[in-house]
Each structure stands twice: as C-alpha cells, then as structure tokens.
Design a protein around this motif. Structure first.
Motif, short mmCIF file in Angstrom:
data_model
loop_
_atom_site.label_atom_id
_atom_site.label_comp_id
_atom_site.label_asym_id
_atom_site.label_seq_id
_atom_site.Cartn_x
_atom_site.Cartn_y
_atom_site.Cartn_z
N SER A 24 12.54 46.03 83.69
CA SER A 24 13.13 45.50 84.21
C SER A 24 14.15 44.06 83.73
N ARG A 25 13.53 43.32 82.42
CA ARG A 25 14.15 42.31 81.20
C ARG A 25 15.95 43.09 80.52
N ILE A 26 15.90 44.76 80.48
CA ILE A 26 16.96 44.74 79.72
C ILE A 26 18.18 44.35 80.35
N ARG A 27 18.71 44.12 79.03
CA ARG A 27 20.06 43.39 78.96
C ARG A 27 21.41 44.15 79.15
N LYS A 28 22.06 44.05 80.12
CA LYS A 28 22.30 44.79 80.31
C LYS A 28 24.65 44.82 79.88
N GLY A 29 24.85 46.10 79.36
CA GLY A 29 26.18 45.73 78.77
C GLY A 29 25.94 45.97 77.00
N THR A 30 24.64 45.83 76.81
CA THR A 30 24.31 46.00 75.19
C THR A 30 24.95 47.36 74.76
N VAL A 31 25.13 47.18 73.32
CA VAL A 31 25.01 48.70 72.51
C VAL A 31 24.10 49.97 73.07
N VAL A 32 23.15 48.91 73.10
CA VAL A 32 21.97 50.06 72.88
C VAL A 32 21.49 50.66 74.72
N ASP A 33 21.93 49.41 75.91
CA ASP A 33 21.86 50.20 77.04
C ASP A 33 23.28 51.10 77.65
N LEU A 34 24.52 51.00 76.51
CA LEU A 34 25.04 51.97 77.05
C LEU A 34 25.23 53.14 76.13
N LEU A 35 24.12 53.47 75.13
CA LEU A 35 24.03 54.10 74.83
C LEU A 35 22.61 55.02 75.08
N TYR A 36 22.13 54.43 76.10
CA TYR A 36 21.36 54.76 76.71
C TYR A 36 21.70 55.48 77.62
N ARG A 37 22.87 54.89 78.37
CA ARG A 37 23.49 55.16 79.78
C ARG A 37 23.93 56.57 79.23
N ASN A 38 24.38 56.92 78.49
CA ASN A 38 25.89 57.87 78.06
C ASN A 38 25.21 58.98 77.14
N SER A 39 24.24 59.80 77.62
CA SER A 39 24.13 61.27 77.11
C SER A 39 25.21 61.67 76.03
N ALA A 40 25.57 62.01 76.78
CA ALA A 40 27.38 62.89 76.01
C ALA A 40 27.73 62.02 74.67
N ALA A 100 21.27 50.24 67.24
CA ALA A 100 20.73 51.43 68.74
C ALA A 100 20.49 52.44 68.70
N LEU A 101 21.19 52.88 67.36
CA LEU A 101 20.06 54.31 67.52
C LEU A 101 19.22 54.48 66.95
N SER A 102 18.27 53.20 65.86
CA SER A 102 16.92 53.83 65.32
C SER A 102 16.33 52.69 66.46
N ASP A 103 17.41 52.06 67.69
CA ASP A 103 16.05 51.74 68.97
C ASP A 103 15.77 52.62 69.52
N LEU A 104 17.06 53.76 70.10
CA LEU A 104 16.48 54.52 71.09
C LEU A 104 15.47 55.63 70.81
N GLU A 105 15.68 56.12 68.84
CA GLU A 105 14.49 56.61 68.32
C GLU A 105 13.24 56.73 67.90
N ARG A 106 12.84 55.15 68.04
CA ARG A 106 11.52 54.06 68.41
C ARG A 106 11.09 54.48 70.40
N GLY A 107 12.04 54.85 70.14
CA GLY A 107 11.18 55.04 72.16
C GLY A 107 11.88 54.09 73.20
N TYR A 108 13.05 53.27 72.60
CA TYR A 108 14.00 52.14 74.01
C TYR A 108 13.35 52.90 75.29
N PRO A 109 13.16 52.34 76.44
CA PRO A 109 13.40 50.48 76.29
C PRO A 109 11.35 50.25 76.39
#
Length: 623
Positions: free
Chosen positions: A261-277, A312-321
């Motif tokens: 619920s605390r995710i900051r919308k529009g950040t780079v990691v958020d954009l990458l998380y939403r866009n699997s393509a 952002a990719l590093s955050d995703l690899e560590r299991g973001y969010p």
C-alpha cells in the motif's frame, strides 16, 4: 444479442452479474459467458492485470494472476470501443401472451434489430416474452427447461408417447394460477408448477458450452433414472431466474496493506514492475552491448538515467515490493489488524492505506471531568479509535454455485473448467472507521458464567449448521459482530450513509496454538470502484467526540427493540436459528453489509441481560 450492449457496474460483474449469471437487457435476458471468452482479438485476457497483490495471492493460496474485467462502450457513431464481455440470450424459450404458444429461440432467424413476434394469424404479431424458468443442478449446471419432455411426461396414449413435436407447445396460465403445458400436435398435457425435479441434461454444463442444440435433442437427453437413484442428489430443479438459488457468487475482499500500500506510483521501479514486456526485452538481450542499448532506450522513455534502470532491476531481483518476505496462506486479518494500528511518521496522502490514530484524543476525552460516568465507562471500553482516511481493497471473483446451502456450495470456477491462469478482480477505494476493544476489560467480561451460558445454545446450533466461520464461535465474536451492526445502523441514521453501502470486517481471535495474538476490532468502511473513493464523510465520524455520540446512541438503541419482549427472549431466530435477541427492527442490516449473512447476532451480549446475571460490556463496574 450481438447488437445490444448491456451496461453493468464492475462491482456487479464481480457479484450477482458475474460469469454464469443471468442479466437483464433492454431486449431480453442473457447469460454471461465464462472468462475464457473475455479476450482481445489475439485471444489474451482483455482486462489489465492488477499490480501489487502478491500478499493477497499468497495469503489466499492463489497461483492465478488477478485481472480486471474488460470494459467497452459505444461511441457517438454507434461503434463499439473496447472489449465487451460476451453474453448469449437465455433462457431460450419464449411465449406469446396472446395465444400462449411456446417458441424455441425465435430470435435466431430474426434480423439483429428485430424483436421476435408471434407468427400465429390470430395474434396480430404480438411480441414474444422470454420465459423466466431454468433448469439448475447443484453441481453448478444450467440449462433450459425441457418443456417438450414435461408436456409429454404424463402421456398414456401410444401416439402421445411417440410424439416428438416441439414447435406446437403451449403454456396456459388460467386465472386460478395453475399452469398447464399442452402439445397441440398430440393433445398431451400436464401441469407445470415451476419447481419440478428432473434428471439433468447429458450435454455440457452451461448454455454457451452446449452449442445450438434443438429442443428435440434436449428432450431426448432426459433418461428416466432408476428408483434407487431418485434421491434428489442427482436431479436438477426448475427454478425462476429470480430465485436466489439460481446463482450464488463466491467472492472474497482483501485489503491492501504495507508494504504494497506504500508503493510510490510512477517511480522507475514501479514502471518496470508493471511492464513485464519491457523487462523481457532486457532479459532477451543477446549480449551486454544489446542490453545496454535496451536500457538506454528505456531510460529515454522513462526520462531517467540508465543507472536508475539498473538500480530498479536490482530491486526487482531482490523481490520488490516484498523483498522475500515469507508469506503463508491465512492470517490475513492479523496482518490487517496490525496495519491499522501501526503509525507511520512519513505517511503520504496518496498511499493506498492512510490512517490517523485518534487514540490519544479519545483517551483525553475520557479524562474530561465534566463527562458523565457512564460515558467515561464507554470510552474506557474502547482501546483504539482510528480514522481511516483512505483504503484500497481487492475483490476477487473465485467462482459461483447453484442450488446449494451455505457451506455446501459446489463451486464452479470462473472459466468453468478450472484451467485459467487468471481470476477476475477489481480494485475498490474508500474510507472508514476502525476501533478495538479494551483487551483487559474484554478478558474479564468473557469470564462471566452468564456469558458462557448465553453462548452455549448458539454453539450447538453453529456446529450443526453448514457455516464454517467463525471457528470456534466465541462470546467476543458475538459482542463484536452485534456492536458492528448497531454502529452501522446508527451511522446510517446520523451520517447519511445507507447501510447497504457500508461494509464490516470483524477482527476476532484469542491467542492459542493456531492464533498468534488476541484481536478484538471492527472496521466499518465504504469501498467503490473509483479512485476518488468517497467524500470523506465516514472518516469524519471518527472524530472522538462525534464518534462517542454515535456509540452512546447505538448502545441506547440496543437496550430496547420495538418487538421486545419477544425479540429479547427469543431462543433462536434468523438463518439456522443462529440469532437470539436480534431482528430486523433492532440489529439486522442489508445483506451486502454483513460478512456473515445477518447471522450470529445477539443484543444481550452488548446490553446485558439482568434476568440472567449477564453484565453489559460497556456498563460500569469494570476496573
């Protein structure tokens, strides 16, 4: 019905108008097809995937992704924009109100814009009316009523028994209300009550999975069962489409809590998380140089630096969010309970859960020497008062059942076959009030012998009923649930919110082998599929002095019901006789507002029962 767009709210689409439900349009009735048909032109799910629901999926034990239903609208030019959810006209039988003749799918040969009319010369082209009876099986199957079979089931003449005519049936409804089916070809006739039990059709399970079968095939698919099998369990039942047993949706609503619920919308990691393509493009890069080029293109697209993409990719690899947080099925309520009581110093107004703990102001109100003793005792009974300024819930449609009692449903998955990798869901936004009771006072109140005595009879009925929750049934649950209903009725009276728009969530547990903590909390909230949520009126009621007035008047109304003494002295009423002192005049709320179907309620746990020595929880005499 390819030319008709039936408007349905998203909240209804994941409720009583979901897959397998019969809905009403301007041109007639239709049945909503399963989610295998909710696709775009490429055959992929047409609705967008809902992000940041990993905790929800893990807690519910879901492996499927959650996606919103597709939406469509007609432009000013009349063209369809978007992807509509498909439906087919059903039931398939129509009747002429003039000559009573029955027609099987008369619209199949009519032009798209033309309504079917009676072809009899004496009816002057009267418009046909769809019949509203269907055949329902407890395994979730749905089919048309086999009127040819029913019209000939009492046939005695060989010619009548051999008749296969399906286009000369009539359904007469005399003034006495006794319906009569008759075949004009052979003059066979039988009564039609509208609640007959029949062997189920051998073809498919839902109207849109069986194809365009003629009525002759349907009728012949009804073999007579041996007497030893006619126990009702293998039979289908004729029901009206308005009968609640025709369709019972199975939905679950879960709140979004930190960290999602605390995710900051529009950040780079958020954009990458939403866009699997986009992530797949990076993963599919053939060499480091190609990968660097893809990242540079993304950086330009996201208006950031390539290093931001790498981070952002590093955050995703560590299991973001969630960053590898160990999630186990269950314990949803415990996590939500903790989230409402946690205080965040850096909380932002755009988060999906925004709370303001009013506990200090609530306790300060109790120290006011001008306050009456009974009100001070009421304040002492509430440990936490939380103003929930913003919340988000995800409602998930898990399936539906037909012709079943609560707890005995045979659920049909949204795709009928149980092979889909996604479930329909919607995001709901709103606000609310959260309270917890004083645990020490509650523990002492529960030890009263009169409390256990009052509960015992309900426990026996609860064990014999098909209901599985709560398990076990406790006095604190009865207190919390009844108090929740009393508050909702009072909020409707004073806050201007219709009770049907309110929702309750009961947080109740006692520490034990499978329960990590004691909980005694109530959330009353509104939730709508709109980012704006509501206008803030419900959260405003959590102002301490205003909420005290609401609580005091709710407790006053609990003391007396217009149906007393009958209501207060009732040993069992309501669903499965699981209510005692609780009826429509004092405690019950509209069905959508209650988690437990308006059952397991008793005002005596709130107001006390002097004749039984039961002390009220909010009364005086507690240290």
């Amino acid at each position: 019905m390819s030319d008709e767009l039936i408007p349905i709210r998203l909240s209804h689409m994941l409720g009583h108008s979901g897959p397998g439900a019969i809905v009403r349009g301007a041109k007639g009735l239709a049945v909503v097809q399963d989610i295998r048909q909710w696709t775009d032109r490429q055959g992929a799910p047409a609705g967008k995937q809902i992000p940041y629901v990993e905790r929800v999926r893990a807690a519910l034990g879901l492996t499927q992704q959650l996606c919103e239903p597709p939406t469509a609208r007609k432009s000013k030019s009349g063209r369809l924009e978007g992807h509509a959810i498909p439906a087919m006209r059903f039931p398939s039988w129509a009747r002429c109100p003039g000559c009573n003749a029955l027609y099987w799918r008369p619209w199949r040969s009519a032009a798209d814009q033309q309504e079917p009319h009676c072809s009899s010369a004496g009816c002057q082209g009267k418009r046909l009316e769809q019949l509203t009876w269907v055949l329902v099986h407890q395994d979730g199957h749905l089919a048309d009523v086999p009127f040819r079979y029913l019209a000939h089931q009492e046939a005695r003449e060989p010619a009548q028994q051999a008749c296969r005519s399906s286009d000369q049936l009539e359904l007469v409804e005399p003034a006495k209300g006794k319906r009569r089916l008759r075949c004009r070809a052979c003059n066979a006739a039988s009564d039609f009550r509208g609640d007959e039990q029949l062997p189920f059709l051998a073809h498919g399970s839902q109207p849109w999975t069986r194809g365009d079968l003629p009525p002759q095939v349907q009728s012949e698919a009804l073999p007579q069962l041996p007497p030893e099998q006619e126990d009702g369990a293998s039979l289908a039942k004729v029901l009206s489409i308005n009968d609640a047993r025709t369709y019972l949706p199975d939905t679950v609503s879960v709140l979004i809590i930190p960290p999602e619920s605390r995710i900051r919308k529009g950040t780079v990691v958020d954009l990458l998380y939403r866009n699997s393509a986009e992530r797949k493009k990076i993963d599919d890069a053939r060499n480091p140089l190609a990968r660097k080029s893809v990242i540079a293109q993304l950086a330009s697209q996201y208006r950031c630096q390539p290093g931001d993409i790498e981070h952002a990719l590093s955050d995703l690899e560590r299991g973001y969010p969630l960053y590898g947080e160990n999630l186990t099925p269950g314990q949803l309520r415990e996590s939500e309970f903790d989230a409402f009581l946690e205080i965040f110093a850096d909380q932002r107004d755009d988060e999906d859960l925004v709370t303001r703990n009013q506990g200090a102001a609530w306790r300060a109100l109790g120290e006011d020497q001008k306050l009456e003793d009974d009100k001070r005792s009421i304040i002492d009974g509430i440990e936490n008062l939380v103003r929930v300024e913003r919340l988000k819930a995800v409602r998930i449609f898990q399936g539906f059942s037909r012709l079943a009692n609560p707890g005995e449903e045979r659920m049909v998955p949204p795709d009928i076959v149980g092979q889909s990798d996604w479930l329909p869901a919607i995001e709901l936004y709103g606000e609310g009030i959260f309270i917890t009771l004083n645990e020490q006072r509650l523990a002492r109140w529960e030890k009263q012998p009169a409390v256990a005595g009052r509960l015992q009879g309900l426990i026996l009925r609860h064990r014999q009923s098909p209901r599985q929750e709560p398990n076990p049934l406790t006095a604190r649950f009865m207190l919390l649930h009844t108090l929740s209903h009393l508050l909702m009725r009072q909020i409707e009276s004073e806050g201007g919110y219709p009770a049907a728009s309110l929702n309750e969530r009961i947080y109740c547990s006692q520490r034990g082998p499978d329960k990590p903590k004691n909980m005694a909390g109530i959330l009353i909230h509104v939730a709508v599929p709109d980012l704006a949520g509501s206008l803030g009126g419900l959260a405003e009621l959590a102002e301490p002095r205003r909420f005290l007035g609401i609580l005091v008047r709710a407790l006053e109304h609990a003391r007396w019901c217009s149906l007393d003494p009958v209501c207060s002295e009732h040993e069992g009423q309501g669903p499965e006789l699981l209510n005692r002192a609780a009826c429509h005049a004092c405690t019950l709320v509209p069905e959508p507002a209650c988690e437990h179907g308006n059952a397991l309620l008793d005002r005596s746990f709130v107001k006390g029962a002097a004749e039984d020595g039961l002390q009220p929880f909010f009364g005086g005499g507690w240290p």
